[in-house]
Design a protein around this motif. Structure first.
Motif, PDB file in Angstrom:
ATOM      1  N   UNK A   1      -3.764 -29.409   6.173  1.00 46.31           N
ATOM      2  CA  UNK A   1      -3.922 -27.956   6.057  1.00 46.31           C
ATOM      3  C   UNK A   1      -2.566 -27.276   5.859  1.00 46.31           C
ATOM      4  N   UNK A   2      -1.554 -27.749   6.559  1.00 44.74           N
ATOM      5  CA  UNK A   2      -0.200 -27.195   6.400  1.00 44.74           C
ATOM      6  C   UNK A   2       0.279 -27.395   4.964  1.00 44.74           C
ATOM      7  N   UNK A   3       0.133 -28.605   4.462  1.00 43.47           N
ATOM      8  CA  UNK A   3       0.585 -28.927   3.108  1.00 43.47           C
ATOM      9  C   UNK A   3      -0.148 -28.093   2.062  1.00 43.47           C
ATOM     10  N   UNK A   4      -1.438 -27.920   2.258  1.00 43.97           N
ATOM     11  CA  UNK A   4      -2.263 -27.234   1.260  1.00 43.97           C
ATOM     12  C   UNK A   4      -2.118 -25.723   1.294  1.00 43.97           C
ATOM     13  N   UNK A   5      -1.691 -25.161   2.424  1.00 44.34           N
ATOM     14  CA  UNK A   5      -1.710 -23.701   2.540  1.00 44.34           C
ATOM     15  C   UNK A   5      -0.346 -23.028   2.588  1.00 44.34           C
ATOM     16  N   UNK A   6       0.681 -23.705   3.083  1.00 42.58           N
ATOM     17  CA  UNK A   6       1.936 -23.000   3.334  1.00 42.58           C
ATOM     18  C   UNK A   6       2.700 -22.615   2.074  1.00 42.58           C
ATOM     19  N   UNK A   7       2.526 -23.350   0.979  1.00 45.86           N
ATOM     20  CA  UNK A   7       3.137 -22.910  -0.276  1.00 45.86           C
ATOM     21  C   UNK A   7       2.575 -21.571  -0.707  1.00 45.86           C
ATOM     22  N   UNK A   8       1.258 -21.421  -0.568  1.00 47.31           N
ATOM     23  CA  UNK A   8       0.612 -20.151  -0.895  1.00 47.31           C
ATOM     24  C   UNK A   8       1.012 -19.040   0.051  1.00 47.31           C
ATOM     25  N   UNK A   9       1.223 -19.375   1.332  1.00 46.78           N
ATOM     26  CA  UNK A   9       1.678 -18.365   2.302  1.00 46.78           C
ATOM     27  C   UNK A   9       3.053 -17.852   1.902  1.00 46.78           C
ATOM     28  N   UNK A  10       3.958 -18.773   1.582  1.00 41.64           N
ATOM     29  CA  UNK A  10       5.308 -18.367   1.164  1.00 41.64           C
ATOM     30  C   UNK A  10       5.240 -17.524  -0.105  1.00 41.64           C
ATOM     31  N   UNK A  11       4.419 -17.962  -1.071  1.00 42.92           N
ATOM     32  CA  UNK A  11       4.223 -17.204  -2.317  1.00 42.92           C
ATOM     33  C   UNK A  11       3.792 -15.776  -2.025  1.00 42.92           C
ATOM     34  N   UNK A  12       2.763 -15.628  -1.193  1.00 44.33           N
ATOM     35  CA  UNK A  12       2.217 -14.308  -0.930  1.00 44.33           C
ATOM     36  C   UNK A  12       3.184 -13.430  -0.145  1.00 44.33           C
ATOM     37  N   UNK A  13       3.899 -14.019   0.802  1.00 45.39           N
ATOM     38  CA  UNK A  13       4.884 -13.245   1.574  1.00 45.39           C
ATOM     39  C   UNK A  13       6.006 -12.752   0.661  1.00 45.39           C
ATOM     40  N   UNK A  14       6.515 -13.630  -0.210  1.00 46.42           N
ATOM     41  CA  UNK A  14       7.579 -13.221  -1.131  1.00 46.42           C
ATOM     42  C   UNK A  14       7.110 -12.166  -2.126  1.00 46.42           C
ATOM     43  N   UNK A  15       5.815 -12.174  -2.432  1.00 46.77           N
ATOM     44  CA  UNK A  15       5.252 -11.194  -3.367  1.00 46.77           C
ATOM     45  C   UNK A  15       4.660  -9.984  -2.635  1.00 46.77           C
ATOM     46  N   UNK A  16       4.906  -9.914  -1.319  1.00 42.54           N
ATOM     47  CA  UNK A  16       4.475  -8.770  -0.507  1.00 42.54           C
ATOM     48  C   UNK A  16       2.955  -8.582  -0.544  1.00 42.54           C
ATOM     49  N   UNK A  17       2.230  -9.699  -0.443  1.00 41.76           N
ATOM     50  CA  UNK A  17       0.774  -9.660  -0.397  1.00 41.76           C
ATOM     51  C   UNK A  17       0.301 -10.313   0.894  1.00 41.76           C
ATOM     52  N   UNK A  18      -0.901  -9.952   1.338  1.00 41.92           N
ATOM     53  CA  UNK A  18      -1.475 -10.599   2.516  1.00 41.92           C
ATOM     54  C   UNK A  18      -1.823 -12.035   2.125  1.00 41.92           C
ATOM     55  N   UNK A  19      -1.312 -13.032   2.858  1.00 41.59           N
ATOM     56  CA  UNK A  19      -1.597 -14.425   2.488  1.00 41.59           C
ATOM     57  C   UNK A  19      -3.092 -14.710   2.409  1.00 41.59           C
ATOM     58  N   UNK A  20      -3.468 -15.439   1.365  1.00 38.38           N
ATOM     59  CA  UNK A  20      -4.869 -15.779   1.130  1.00 38.38           C
ATOM     60  C   UNK A  20      -5.476 -16.477   2.332  1.00 38.38           C
ATOM     61  N   UNK A  21      -4.688 -17.303   3.011  1.00 42.03           N
ATOM     62  CA  UNK A  21      -5.193 -18.073   4.144  1.00 42.03           C
ATOM     63  C   UNK A  21      -5.556 -17.167   5.325  1.00 42.03           C
ATOM     64  N   UNK A  22      -5.017 -15.955   5.367  1.00 41.85           N
ATOM     65  CA  UNK A  22      -5.294 -15.034   6.471  1.00 41.85           C
ATOM     66  C   UNK A  22      -6.444 -14.078   6.164  1.00 41.85           C
ATOM     67  N   UNK A  23      -6.989 -14.161   4.971  1.00 40.38           N
ATOM     68  CA  UNK A  23      -8.126 -13.307   4.621  1.00 40.38           C
ATOM     69  C   UNK A  23      -9.420 -13.980   5.054  1.00 40.38           C
ATOM     70  N   UNK A  24     -10.496 -13.226   5.028  1.00 42.71           N
ATOM     71  CA  UNK A  24     -11.782 -13.751   5.480  1.00 42.71           C
ATOM     72  C   UNK A  24     -12.416 -14.597   4.383  1.00 42.71           C
ATOM     73  N   UNK A  25     -11.829 -15.754   4.158  1.00 39.22           N
ATOM     74  CA  UNK A  25     -12.352 -16.657   3.145  1.00 39.22           C
ATOM     75  C   UNK A  25     -12.298 -18.081   3.671  1.00 39.22           C
ATOM     76  N   UNK A  26     -13.157 -18.941   3.112  1.00 40.88           N
ATOM     77  CA  UNK A  26     -13.096 -20.361   3.466  1.00 40.88           C
ATOM     78  C   UNK A  26     -11.964 -20.953   2.644  1.00 40.88           C
ATOM     79  N   UNK A  27     -10.822 -21.171   3.285  1.00 35.70           N
ATOM     80  CA  UNK A  27      -9.634 -21.645   2.585  1.00 35.70           C
ATOM     81  C   UNK A  27      -9.032 -22.814   3.353  1.00 35.70           C
ATOM     82  N   UNK A  28      -8.407 -22.530   4.477  1.00 37.84           N
ATOM     83  CA  UNK A  28      -7.847 -23.610   5.288  1.00 37.84           C
ATOM     84  C   UNK A  28      -8.955 -24.534   5.778  1.00 37.84           C
TER      85      UNK A  28
END
Length: 196
Positions: A128-155
């Motif tokens: 889960x760390x490997x699959x999600x943290x690249x997207x978390x970093x992407x979203x934080x750098x782009x000033x967006x709410x990380x996809x993994x923290x939204x109400x979606x089946x992701x992690x």
């Protein structure tokens, strides 16, 4: 064993490329310049694996030992830049590219953790760390709410896919076949969440 190594190498290239594309698409949606697009593509591609390796104490981190990863990430960024005019919805393309990367990197993360001597439970967590943290970093750098923290089946999709992978290995299935099946199931779970 050589077949499994070839499967993991192919999955790594596919995962890197699609995560780089997803990072580049996010950067393009935020009107970044070419350098910004390439940087976001790179951190999206290598971010999750970097965090995993740091947590496991595997140094140097994986992409330092495999510098071709930079070229794959740059290629993903270029494809996103060139293809941008023909992509009807960058957000839709981003979501599907991200789903593909999620499926691949979840399994690669579990395998890397098992290879480092981690227990099955830690391997699933590291997936889960490997699959999600690249997207978390992407979203934080782009000033967006990380996809993994939204109400979606992701992690959850990454955890289920990694659990399937580890379970198939425990049942004696060949690692290469188990990896492909588990990656497809992870993608299918995420795809179902996107569609439904």
């Amino acid at each position: 064993m050589e077949t499994a190594a070839a499967v993991f190498a192919a999955l790594n290239i596919i995962g890197l490329f699609v995560f780089a594309v997803s990072g580049a698409l996010t950067a393009l949606r935020n009107d970044m310049d070419v350098f910004g697009v390439a940087m976001i593509a790179f951190v999206t591609g290598v971010g999750g694996g970097t965090v995993r390796d740091v947590l496991l104490g595997s140094f140097p981190v994986w992409w330092v030992k495999e510098p071709f990863t930079i070229g794959i990430c740059v290629a993903g960024a270029l494809v996103a830049i060139v293809g941008q005019p023909v992509i009807a919805s960058r957000l839709k393309a981003l979501i599907w590219a991200d789903a593909a990367g999620l499926g691949v990197f979840a399994i690669l993360g579990a395998q890397a953790a098992l290879a480092a001597g981690a227990s099955p439970a830690i391997a699933i967590f590291m997936a889960a760390v490997t699959a999600t943290f690249g997207g978390v970093v992407r979203d934080v750098l782009c000033n967006e709410i990380p996809l993994v923290l939204r109400q979606e089946i992701y992690a959850t999709a990454a955890l289920l896919g990694a659990g399937l992978y580890v379970g198939l290995l425990e049942l004696g299935m060949a690692a290469g076949l188990a990896a492909v099946l588990a990656a497809l199931v992870t993608f299918a779970i995420r795809a179902a969440a996107i569609v439904f």
